[in-house]
Design an enzyme around this catalytic site. Sequence first.
Site, short mmCIF file in Angstrom:
data_model
loop_
_atom_site.label_atom_id
_atom_site.label_comp_id
_atom_site.label_asym_id
_atom_site.label_seq_id
_atom_site.Cartn_x
_atom_site.Cartn_y
_atom_site.Cartn_z
N LYS A 160 -15.79 -7.05 4.84
CA LYS A 160 -14.73 -7.85 5.46
C LYS A 160 -14.80 -7.74 6.97
CE LYS A 160 -11.49 -6.62 1.76
NZ LYS A 160 -10.21 -5.94 1.48
N SER A 201 -2.94 -7.69 3.05
CA SER A 201 -3.22 -7.54 4.48
C SER A 201 -3.59 -8.88 5.10
CB SER A 201 -4.36 -6.54 4.68
OG SER A 201 -3.99 -5.26 4.24
N HIS A 218 0.83 -1.21 0.00
CA HIS A 218 0.00 0.00 0.00
C HIS A 218 0.87 1.26 0.00
CE1 HIS A 218 -2.99 -2.72 2.27
NE2 HIS A 218 -3.48 -2.56 1.06
N ARG A 266 -2.56 -6.07 -8.36
CA ARG A 266 -1.48 -7.04 -8.13
C ARG A 266 -1.46 -8.10 -9.21
NH1 ARG A 266 -3.14 -8.31 -2.10
NH2 ARG A 266 -4.99 -8.60 -3.33
#
Length: 169
Positions: free
Chosen positions: A46, A133, A22, A95
Amino acid sequence: MAEFNPRLAVYPGTFDPLTRGHTSLIYRGLRVFDTVVLAIAQSTPKKTCFTLEERVQMARETFADEPNIVVESFDGLLIDYVQKRGAGSILRGLRAVSDFEYEFQMALMNRRLSREVQTVFLMTDYKWMYLSSTIVKEVALHGGNVKGLVSDPVLAKLAEKYETLKGEK
């Protein structure tokens, strides 16, 4: 509503926790934009490990010496927050191909809701392509070393959080 600023970008996410992937994207975003707002989402589907306040605090400590990086929280529709902030762009990282489909759908919906706001995608730096994460939390939970994958403030908070969790077992 703030005045429209095409040199202001909003980088949204849950950042639970903020990783070097990030931070790399934010610094690279500053090569394109004058200011990047790290917008930490309050509501998310989430299940977060850290509270909104903790996520904001860790990000603010990480970027304490960076006047062109602003850390804020937001709730509700991202496009509403971006317009209220006066930002010209939403900054997103990719990504892998698996990220693209979801990000493409979100970009198209945001474009439908606001034609003047652009979504700008940056490819993740190759050395962070594997990093997420979720992976950081999983490794930290099981006692693995995540030093170098997160900033020092995040590392300290992860150690504190998972030491507490171990004590509850």
